[in-house]
Design an enzyme around this catalytic site. Structure first.
Site, PDB file in Angstrom:
ATOM      1  N   CYS A   1      -1.892 -31.577 -30.492  1.00 36.96           N
ATOM      2  CA  CYS A   1      -2.517 -31.783 -31.798  1.00 36.96           C
ATOM      3  C   CYS A   1      -2.742 -33.260 -32.065  1.00 36.96           C
ATOM      4  O   CYS A   1      -3.625 -33.622 -32.820  1.00 36.96           O
ATOM      5  CB  CYS A   1      -1.654 -31.164 -32.884  1.00 36.96           C
TER       6      CYS A   1
ATOM      7  N   GLU B   1     -11.830 -30.516 -33.050  1.00 37.93           N
ATOM      8  CA  GLU B   1     -10.696 -30.794 -32.167  1.00 37.93           C
ATOM      9  C   GLU B   1     -11.041 -30.316 -30.757  1.00 37.93           C
ATOM     10  O   GLU B   1     -11.405 -29.154 -30.569  1.00 37.93           O
ATOM     11  CB  GLU B   1      -9.482 -30.034 -32.714  1.00 37.93           C
TER      12      GLU B   1
ATOM     13  N   GLU C   1       1.686 -27.504 -40.037  1.00 36.28           N
ATOM     14  CA  GLU C   1       1.334 -28.541 -39.051  1.00 36.28           C
ATOM     15  C   GLU C   1       0.080 -28.046 -38.349  1.00 36.28           C
ATOM     16  O   GLU C   1       0.155 -27.171 -37.490  1.00 36.28           O
ATOM     17  CB  GLU C   1       2.481 -28.746 -38.058  1.00 36.28           C
TER      18      GLU C   1
ATOM     19  N   LYS D   1       8.317 -16.317 -34.604  1.00 36.31           N
ATOM     20  CA  LYS D   1       7.255 -15.618 -33.868  1.00 36.31           C
ATOM     21  C   LYS D   1       6.547 -16.639 -32.986  1.00 36.31           C
ATOM     22  O   LYS D   1       5.706 -17.403 -33.450  1.00 36.31           O
ATOM     23  CB  LYS D   1       6.243 -14.966 -34.829  1.00 36.31           C
TER      24      LYS D   1
HETATM   25  P1  NAD Z   1      -3.359 -20.621 -33.356  1.00 38.50           P
HETATM   26  O1  NAD Z   1      -3.526 -20.993 -34.772  1.00 38.50           O
HETATM   27  O2  NAD Z   1      -4.363 -19.747 -32.735  1.00 38.50           O
HETATM   28  O3  NAD Z   1      -1.961 -19.891 -33.130  1.00 38.50           O
HETATM   29  C1  NAD Z   1      -0.751 -20.449 -33.572  1.00 38.50           C
HETATM   30  C2  NAD Z   1       0.226 -19.347 -33.861  1.00 38.50           C
HETATM   31  O4  NAD Z   1      -0.270 -18.574 -34.941  1.00 38.50           O
HETATM   32  C3  NAD Z   1       0.447 -18.377 -32.706  1.00 38.50           C
HETATM   33  O5  NAD Z   1       1.808 -17.986 -32.705  1.00 38.50           O
HETATM   34  C4  NAD Z   1      -0.441 -17.206 -33.079  1.00 38.50           C
HETATM   35  O6  NAD Z   1      -0.007 -15.982 -32.521  1.00 38.50           O
HETATM   36  C5  NAD Z   1      -0.284 -17.203 -34.574  1.00 38.50           C
HETATM   37  N1  NAD Z   1      -1.371 -16.552 -35.323  1.00 38.50           N
HETATM   38  C6  NAD Z   1      -2.680 -16.502 -35.004  1.00 38.50           C
HETATM   39  N2  NAD Z   1      -3.353 -15.813 -35.957  1.00 38.50           N
HETATM   40  C7  NAD Z   1      -2.443 -15.429 -36.874  1.00 38.50           C
HETATM   41  C8  NAD Z   1      -2.508 -14.692 -38.102  1.00 38.50           C
HETATM   42  N3  NAD Z   1      -3.670 -14.213 -38.566  1.00 38.50           N
HETATM   43  N4  NAD Z   1      -1.366 -14.479 -38.793  1.00 38.50           N
HETATM   44  C9  NAD Z   1      -0.195 -14.966 -38.336  1.00 38.50           C
HETATM   45  N5  NAD Z   1      -0.065 -15.669 -37.197  1.00 38.50           N
HETATM   46  C10 NAD Z   1      -1.179 -15.911 -36.483  1.00 38.50           C
HETATM   47  O7  NAD Z   1      -3.192 -21.994 -32.568  1.00 38.50           O
HETATM   48  P2  NAD Z   1      -2.905 -22.217 -31.024  1.00 38.50           P
HETATM   49  O8  NAD Z   1      -4.165 -22.037 -30.263  1.00 38.50           O
HETATM   50  O9  NAD Z   1      -1.705 -21.428 -30.585  1.00 38.50           O
HETATM   51  O10 NAD Z   1      -2.452 -23.744 -31.048  1.00 38.50           O
HETATM   52  C11 NAD Z   1      -3.372 -24.767 -31.032  1.00 38.50           C
HETATM   53  C12 NAD Z   1      -3.532 -25.363 -32.427  1.00 38.50           C
HETATM   54  O11 NAD Z   1      -2.255 -25.780 -32.917  1.00 38.50           O
HETATM   55  C13 NAD Z   1      -4.378 -26.603 -32.407  1.00 38.50           C
HETATM   56  O12 NAD Z   1      -5.251 -26.599 -33.508  1.00 38.50           O
HETATM   57  C14 NAD Z   1      -3.357 -27.718 -32.555  1.00 38.50           C
HETATM   58  O13 NAD Z   1      -3.853 -28.896 -33.116  1.00 38.50           O
HETATM   59  C15 NAD Z   1      -2.343 -27.090 -33.438  1.00 38.50           C
HETATM   60  N6  NAD Z   1      -1.058 -27.785 -33.316  1.00 38.50           N
HETATM   61  C16 NAD Z   1      -0.651 -28.569 -34.359  1.00 38.50           C
HETATM   62  C17 NAD Z   1       0.535 -29.269 -34.264  1.00 38.50           C
HETATM   63  C18 NAD Z   1       1.000 -30.133 -35.393  1.00 38.50           C
HETATM   64  O14 NAD Z   1       2.171 -30.486 -35.409  1.00 38.50           O
HETATM   65  N7  NAD Z   1       0.164 -30.488 -36.337  1.00 38.50           N
HETATM   66  C19 NAD Z   1       1.314 -29.177 -33.106  1.00 38.50           C
HETATM   67  C20 NAD Z   1       0.867 -28.360 -32.059  1.00 38.50           C
HETATM   68  C21 NAD Z   1      -0.337 -27.662 -32.191  1.00 38.50           C
END
Ligand code: NAD
Length: 480
Positions: A287, A384, A253, A177
């Site tokens: 991230c 962040e 992650e 997804k």
């Molecule tokens: P997000 O958590 O809003 O979304 C990530 C994913 O989760 C998306 O596909 C979103 O549709 C899905 N999602 C959101 N709510 C959900 C729920 N209730 N149930 C299931 N899925 C859900 O994050 P974002 O804004 O897309 O990405 C940014 C974040 O990702 C930042 O905090 C960043 O640090 C983190 N990130 C971490 C890494 C790592 O390797 N540690 C790498 C890249 C990004």
């Protein structure tokens, strides 16, 4: 469903078929705000159809030879490289990063396919005599089972390949997804996997604007055995709670808040160059992006001046324009969130140095900013940032810098610059982060274990541990 730009796939990919949906969602270009495509907006039924396909394909895929899986991954690696221009353009269109960075992401993302193609063939296990002498102990690895992978928008290809490649290498089937902002790259990758020879049902992709609606029934289904998520810490916590019901294997992650420490012995050329990369790549939306700069008092004025000059030299604009070095942020909400962080920090006494003129163009742009004397209680310091904004504080005692660097719940990445090898390595070893850049602003490498300590996550992706995340150990007690 349509795409106004190219012949990009826009339907969902379920059980080897491209499936249209009655409900659709728009995809926008953050550099212009324009809608670039309309893609399928999956629901509960699509979610279960995807899991049905993955569960049905699991046994056959697990039964394939590792060499066969490896060959498929290597073909996908070659195809991605051959299509670098097209995939990079898709990444830039839907996510905004400059084309040169998007091409870099294609290379980085493809490398997970090659790495795990190689890892797939390195069998490992154990067979030895029980210490008691009563029998033999054999340990084998097997695929954990169907995997649900949820990915963010900031690296639309690499965050997908970092999960799908090891899952396939281990013999797991996958439901993916992708983030709603960046479904097009994920769908392009599905097309490439098909061309590489991945059989129907082994990989499935559900695009949706309703993540909780789609995710909850998959996570609750007893056929699912593993959840792998990259995204924000808040969503990660919610998913961990859901995964607890089925006692699923999980990889998380999550978010970071990286310290970037410039020790008194640092080489300023290296430190400023590293700072530009660690802060401004992806417009700060990584991230592992450096957030909290801790600079030794003796170097602080020169570091800040040179960093500002380097940032000012980065042309800001549409990532499709080849001269652009700094693109937009993902959406209007991100612009408002980042602007609020800056305003609050200034209200709290920080000094703001902005770079360049006000931005007068459509799209979601944030003018890069550097703030000095930032209060540690401000949200700019403690959360962040995920944008092109650097918060700087100075220190005189390295012990004080270490305390501040570690004074956070996050523990993903950290950076330390210094030419005194002993002191610099000792500082790096004492950082409570899963990854540390020592005299470098770039740390991601498919051959290295990527992941965080504390609330930044569970598990590691890449490296040899990346495969183990998708394997289950089985121990056979063999009677004498
Ligand atoms: P997000 O958590 O809003 O979304 C990530 C994913 O989760 C998306 O596909 C979103 O549709 C899905 N999602 C959101 N709510 C959900 C729920 N209730 N149930 C299931 N899925 C859900 O994050 P974002 O804004 O897309 O990405 C940014 C974040 O990702 C930042 O905090 C960043 O640090 C983190 N990130 C971490 C890494 C790592 O390797 N540690 C790498 C890249 C990004």
């Amino acid at each position: 469903m349509t795409s106004t730009h190219t012949d990009l796939p826009v339907a969902q990919f379920l059980g080897g078929d491209w499936v249209d949906s009655a409900t659709t969602m728009p995809v926008h270009n953050p550099a212009t705000g324009a809608q670039i495509a309309t893609v399928a907006d999956g629901d509960e039924a699509t979610a279960i159809a995807a899991l049905d396909a993955a569960a049905a394909a699991q046994a056959d895929w697990a039964g394939t030879d590792p060499r066969h899986r490896s060959d498929i991954l290597l073909r996908a690696f070659g195809l991605l490289h051959a299509e670098t221009d097209r995939i990079a353009r898709t990444i830039t269109l839907e996510m905004g990063k400059p084309l040169a960075e998007a091409r870099g992401e294609v290379g980085y993302g493809a490398e997970f396919l090659r790495w795990f193609a190689e890892e797939a063939t390195r069998g490992s296990g154990a067979y030895f005599r029980a210490p008691s002498g009563g029998g033999r102990i054999a340990v084998r690895k097997q695929p954990v089972g169907p995997v649900f992978a949820i990915t963010p928008w900031n690296f639309p290809l690499a965050m997908v390949t970092r999960k799908v490649a090891p899952a396939l290498a281990a013999g797991c089937t996958v439901v993916l997804k992708p983030a709603p902002q960046t479904p097009l790259t994920a769908l392009e990758f599905m097309r490439i996997l098909v061309e590489a020879g991945v059989p129907p049902g082994v990989v499935n992709c559900v695009t949706t604007s309703r993540a909780p609606l789609v995710s909850a029934p998959i996570i609750a289904d007893r056929r699912l055995r593993k959840l792998t998520f990259t995204g924000s810490t808040a969503v990660g916590r919610t998913l961990l709670t859901q995964a607890a019901q089925g006692v699923l294997r999980v990889s998380m992650e999550l978010g970071g808040n990286a310290p970037f420490v410039v020790l008194e012995s640092a080489d300023l050329d290296k430190a400023v160059g590293g700072a530009v990369l660690a802060k401004l790549r992806n417009a700060g939306q990584a991230c592992v992006a450096a957030d909290r700069f801790l600079v030794h008092e003796a170097l602080a004025a020169e570091f800040t001046e040179r960093f500002l000059a380097a940032v000012s030299a980065l042309p800001l604009g549409d990532g499709l324009d080849r001269s652009t070095r700094l693109g937009p942020v993902i959406d209007g909400a991100a612009v408002r969130r980042i602007t609020a962080l800056i305003d609050e920090a200034v209200d709290g006494g920080a000094h703001l140095h902005t770079v360049g003129p006000d931005i007068d163009r459509p799209g979601h742009f944030v003018r890069p900013a550097v703030l000095t004397d930032v209060d540690t209680r401000s949200r700019l310091w403690s959360s962040e940032v995920f944008g092109p904004v650097a918060a700087i504080r100075t220190f005189t005692d390295p012990a004080q810098a270490l305390h501040l660097a570690n004074d956070t719940d996050a523990g993903l990445a950290g950076y330390v610059f210094g030419e005194n090898l002993g002191d610099t390595l000792e500082f790096a070893e004492n950082l409570r982060t899963g990854m540390v850049g020592v005299n470098t602003g770039v740390i991601s490498d498919p051959a290295a274990p990527f992941g965080g300590m504390k609330s930044s996550g569970l598990g590691r992706e890449g490296g040899s541990t990346g495969l183990a995340e998708y394997q289950e150990m089985q121990y056979l007690a063999i009677a004498r």
